[in-house]
Design an enzyme around this catalytic site. Structure first.
Site, PDB file in Angstrom:
ATOM      1  N   HIS A  58     192.891  24.051  58.188  1.00  8.89           N
ATOM      2  CA  HIS A  58     193.363  24.751  57.163  1.00  8.89           C
ATOM      3  C   HIS A  58     191.869  25.412  56.623  1.00  8.89           C
ATOM      4  CE1 HIS A  58     194.505  27.361  53.924  1.00  8.89           C
ATOM      5  NE2 HIS A  58     193.508  25.930  53.268  1.00  8.89           N
ATOM      6  N   ASP A 182     198.756  26.875  52.200  1.00  9.76           N
ATOM      7  CA  ASP A 182     198.354  26.799  50.871  1.00  9.76           C
ATOM      8  C   ASP A 182     198.471  27.622  49.862  1.00  9.76           C
ATOM      9  OD1 ASP A 182     195.783  24.952  49.388  1.00  9.76           O
ATOM     10  OD2 ASP A 182     194.459  26.518  49.923  1.00  9.76           O
ATOM     11  N   HIS A 436     194.029  33.737  50.349  1.00  8.12           N
ATOM     12  CA  HIS A 436     194.045  33.731  48.998  1.00  8.12           C
ATOM     13  C   HIS A 436     193.673  32.992  47.736  1.00  8.12           C
ATOM     14  CE1 HIS A 436     194.363  30.242  52.048  1.00  8.12           C
ATOM     15  NE2 HIS A 436     193.865  29.511  51.159  1.00  8.12           N
TER      16      HIS A 436
END
Length: 1011
Positions: A58, A182, A436
């Site tokens: 990630h 996430d 994000h």
């Protein structure tokens, strides 16, 4: 032009073919095993617990470090992370064993890495993609936030990434599954968009801790999400899974070089031989997890943040774990295998389709906001965090749409020695900004600065494109194009061109990005003179108003501007076109203003609304809709919540960039001893009341002639913190509406969702934070209503909002903290402005009062006008009078031969790299708002070009795949089997687009330029 990689000497080379085709199918050879083809060959075992190991990383596109720092591995004193090394390390490990797999998500990073590779490495990567070992998941430029993002920007950032994958890897590069592991809560509209992009599934990692416990208990971690139950129906249904272990490996089985878990030591001669222990953990974890799911297939996310920089440590240990566990599979009935989210969902789907079949839940029409990971920790603060940046992102999206339109309409041509600017940099910067940890406001301050810098660099190029294109369209034969420039600080009355005392006349060119005429838009410019004359494009006089620049504005701008007045006048502009107005100083004063009489109620009005302010407090006290005779009793003011410092008895959780946690359920009013009204302006075009609540909170309430809404321009900051208290500032409307604890918020600027105080649709809520636990993201509007009245407030940026008691509505406009909330940022949300003081933020709310039945279309149209506002450019008149100017230059232009229907929005008009055009048309009304099917014929629609109808192709929403070829996985549900085909819109026979309510149609075509 380079053309390479030929599969057959009789065929076109693929690199060249990509320049003329919008998509490529089956790039490579007939031996491709990508997509679902590879899934059938995986070593799954019926009757066993099949554990799909998904190696992944990630990679935040900025968070604690900037995008560049993350990519190169710089600034490791903050975080040890270098994305380039991850990709460098993974590729050879995949090549070592064909059973190994890896997924990659963030195209902003992969694109950069790909550009640095030589031909040999690119061929190696293509082979891995072709055989299904390297799989792209999600495929957007970033993994976007779902609370603070506008649907227009979400679609754009996904398109940039998906089209790169399509042009580079063809069909094997097409992601099949959405992967938002996430983001801090999940939007129903996001699921709808993913479904319209052709995804078969959507996995995420974060959901409320109470919701997760409930889903685990009832084996409902995976379901069919009804993302548009009342409008798009089955076309927006999407298989959705909440990950069991967030997005990290099972406890004890993390094998990254930075992990502390023990590696697998399988040499029996070693004293530390631990195979039984490692296998035991794997088996026990599998048997426990499978109890919470509907089939014998479960997924393990084998990776985490920026892992796999030394990929061999992961793969070597996973190889051993698979081998040793499977060697004892007949005993414990657990089968481990390398896999991917797409193969996991493929086998889930087979389990659903095979008799007797598994029927998944099909009743979730809610979303996953607000998110809490523990009691007293609601991540609803980031709905408002960094409000200035949120506003900047929204304005940049507006400019980007203008820029892309004008590239299609006719970008300026430069000499060969001068490179032509394009929107590419801006598109990519906007894509990064949707991350994000970007528009969400949850990044470190230096990263926020970097995001803003990237947007500015792209905006500058697009302003050049806009200016040059409009100049080109203004020119008549033989005339030199007039210079047109932007004034970027009009919100604080700064514009060097108009406020220069030597500027006696200038032009104002207004470009309208809507596909219908825009009327009643008001231009407000800083000027030094007392009176001005304005002529419209035909030479007619325009009514003007000159108002004194407010004291608060003068304080904010400081020495950056010197204008004493603001010139106000209405403009109109044709669909996808511009109008030019001629402004000159005159002798006839048009200044307006008056001082309120102490103690008297103050009233302002226009043709549609009347607003009454209390004579003692100066607060808004009532609103009357003069057309419907509706009267709303309302008290509007500003309040503040004291941010928790972690010293509350119930919990030590603090307010921060993510978390909103007030110390009390009651907000404290910001109200002086005397009336808040400082001035009243009674002008012909605009009446306004200027209010001062404190030295750091002020507001101007305006009613413009002809408009059906009131504008509330709020200015907040610097928020004082010398009292050692963090503060979260709200604007609150207390009314006599009987709202029954229910209010409505939009999802990413599109469909409305009902919210009920202290209630969740999918589980029984134990409310630990009565304020923060009832806050929801407001991307464009929030409303309350009863049987006769509806109060709607539209926003100019994303904010958090709620209705905590009947008839009350509040929006958080600014926040400043003294502490970090402990979720990784490592610094308090304490933004400062230009002069080192706390940040001052200025924004607008738009208030509407109407009956519930008549509100939908009006409010949707106003929302469209706000986020697609006209671009205003200014130029020196060159000594010409209006008559002479009109002889030399065009003062009116439209790129549309006919306007679109009132409910149809031109969402996208942009040029592709192969010089074809991508267009999206949207029916923007819901059925509940009176939305009905709409038809648009493309023949003869545009002025500068004709659409070549025989080249028109309908694509999925992400513009990377033909909608005719979409066959999504169908699922058995409690309500029947889901549909697999896409919702179609294009009829080539009649050259017509047919749009159902809320449907977006994506088309790709060639154009024939007109002479």
């Amino acid at each position: 032009m380079f053309c390479g990689f030929t599969t057959d000497p009789k065929m076109y080379r693929w690199e060249c073919l990509l320049l003329v085709l919008p998509f490529v199918i089956g790039r490579g050879s007939a031996q491709d095993t990508c997509g679902y083809k590879k899934c059938a060959a995986l070593p799954v075992k019926p009757g066993y617990v099949n554990v799909h190991l998904v190696p992944h990383t990630h990679d935040d596109v900025g968070w604690l470090k900037t995008v560049d720092q993350y990519y190169y591995g710089a600034n490791n004193s903050i975080q040890t992370a270098g994305v380039q090394y991850i990709l460098d390390s993974v590729i050879p490990q995949l090549e070592m064993k064909p059973s190994r797999t890896f997924i990659y998500v963030e195209m902003a990073f992969f694109y950069r890495w790909w550009q640095e590779q030589d031909g040999d490495m690119r061929d190696r990567v293509r082979k891995l993609v072709s055989n299904g070992q390297l799989e792209f998941i999600n495929g957007g430029w970033c993994m976007n936030d779902e609370a603070s993002t506008h649907y227009n920007a979400i679609i754009d950032q996904m398109t940039v990434g998906l089209q790169f994958l399509n042009s580079t890897f063809g069909e094997c590069g097409r992601p099949l599954v959405a992967w938002h592991i996430d983001p801090f809560g999940h939007s129903r509209e996001q699921a709808s968009l993913f479904a319209q992009m052709g995804f078969d599934g959507f996995f995420f990692g974060r959901l409320d801790y109470q919701d997760k416990a409930n889903r685990l208990k009832y084996r409902n971690m995976e379901e069919i999400w009804r993302a548009s139950p009342d409008d798009l129906g089955a076309a927006a249904d999407l298989f959705t899974g909440a990950l069991y272990n967030h997005y990290v490996p099972p406890g004890g089985l993390c094998f990254d070089i930075g992990c502390k878990d023990q590696p697998i030591e399988d040499d029996m001669a070693l004293h530390d031989y631990n195979v039984a222990n490692r296998v035991g953990i794997a088996v026990n974890t599998s048997l426990d997890q499978v109890q919470h799911f509907q089939t014998d297939h479960i997924m393990w996310t084998m990776g985490s943040d920026f892992q796999y920089q030394a990929a061999h440590t992961w793969f070597k240990n996973m190889d051993k774990l698979i081998t040793h566990t499977n060697s004892m599979a007949d005993k414990h009935k657990v089968n481990l295998l390398y896999s991917s989210p797409s193969c996991y969902i493929y086998h889930k789907n087979k389990a659903s389709a095979t008799p007797p079949g598994v029927k998944f839940a099909h009743n979730n029409t809610a979303d996953f906001f607000p998110y809490a990971d523990q009691p007293h920790a609601f991540w609803s603060g980031y709905f408002t965090s960094r409000p200035a940046f949120k506003g900047y992102v929204r304005r940049c999206n507006n400019l980007l749409q203008v820029c892309k339109q004008l590239e299609v309409i006719g970008a300026p041509k430069f000499s060969d020695k001068v490179p032509l600017p394009t929107s590419k940099r801006f598109r990519e910067a906007m894509g990064v900004a949707q991350h994000h940890d970007a528009v969400s406001g949850t990044e470190k301050q230096h990263v926020a600065n970097d995001y803003a810098m990237r947007l500015h660099a792209g905006a500058v190029e697009c302003q050049v494109i806009t200016s040059m294109t409009l100049q080109q369209r203004m020119v008549k034969a033989g005339a030199l194009p007039p210079v047109a420039e932007f004034c970027n600080y009009l919100n604080i009355s700064v514009c060097p061109l108009t406020e220069d005392e030597f500027t006696k006349s200038f032009t104002v060119t207004v470009y309208n990005p809507l596909a219908r005429r825009r009327t009643g838009y008001y231009v407000r410019l800083p000027v030094t003179g007392d009176a001005y004359a304005v002529n419209d494009p035909e030479g007619n006089n325009v009514v003007t108003q000159v108002t004194k620049v407010s004291q608060r504005t003068q304080e904010i701008r400081g020495k950056r501007g010197k204008a004493k007045h603001e010139l106000l006048f209405p403009v109109s502009a044709p669909a996808l076109g511009f109008s030019t107005y001629f402004v000159s100083q005159s002798q006839n004063s048009s200044r307006s203003g008056k001082q309120p009489k102490a103690g008297d109620d103050q009233e302002i009005h226009n043709e549609h609304l009347s607003l009454l302010f209390d004579g003692k407090t100066g607060l808004l006290k009532s609103v009357v809709n003069l057309e419907t005779n509706l009267t709303l009793k309302v008290n509007q003011g500003f309040y503040w919540y004291n941010s928790s410092a972690g010293n509350n008895k119930a919990s030590n959780k603090k307010s921060g960039a993510y978390v909103f946690r007030p110390n009390s359920t009651e907000a404290m009013p910001i109200l002086p001893q005397q009336s808040v009204i400082t001035s009243v302006v009674d002008g012909q075009l605009c009446q306004e009341v200027q209010q001062s609540f404190s030295p750091w909170v002020s507001q101007v309430v305006r009613l413009y002639s002809g408009q059906r809404h009131a504008e509330l321009e709020w200015t907040v900051g610097p928020i004082p913190i010398k009292d050692d208290l963090g503060k979260e500032i709200i604007s609150r409307f207390d009314t006599d509406i009987m709202s029954d604890s229910t209010f409505y918020t939009d999802a990413n600027g599109r469909e409305l969702l009902a919210r009920v105080v202290d209630r969740r649709l999918t589980w029984k809520l134990n409310q630990t934070e009565p304020v923060a636990g009832n806050y929801y993201p407001v991307n464009s509007r929030i409303l309350i209503k009863d049987k006769s009245k509806q109060l709607t407030v539209l926003t100019d940026r994303s904010q958090g909002g709620s209705s905590l008691r009947n008839g009350s509505l509040e929006l958080m406009v600014h926040r400043r903290m003294l502490y970090d909330d402990g979720y990784g940022v490592g610094e308090p949300l304490n933004e400062t402005g230009v002069f080192g003081e706390g940040l001052v933020v200025r924004g607008k709310h738009y208030l509407l009062l109407d009956t519930p039945e008549s509100s939908g279309q009006l409010h949707r149209a106003l929302g469209e006008q706000l986020y697609m506002a006209p671009s205003v450019l200014l130029g020196l008149a060159g000594g010409n009078d209006p008559k002479q100017y009109r002889k030399e230059f065009r003062t009116n232009y439209t790129a549309m031969k006919r306007e679109l229907p009132s409910s149809v929005h031109l969402l996208t008009l942009e040029m592709s790299e192969d010089e074809t055009v991508l267009m999206r048309l949207e029916n923007q009304l819901q059925k509940a708002e009176g939305g009905a099917p709409q038809n648009v014929t493309l023949t003869g629609l545009f002025e500068p070009f004709e659409v070549e109808i025989n080249t028109v192709e309908e694509l999925t929403l992400g513009a990377n795949y033909p909608s005719t070829m979409v066959q999504r996985l169908a699922w058995n549900t409690e309500g029947g089997r889901t549909k697999s085909e896409a919702l179609r819109c294009w009829d080539s026979g009649s050259a017509t687009v047919s749009l159902q309510p809320m449907q977006i149609c994506t088309l790709h075509f060639k154009v024939q330029q007109r002479d």
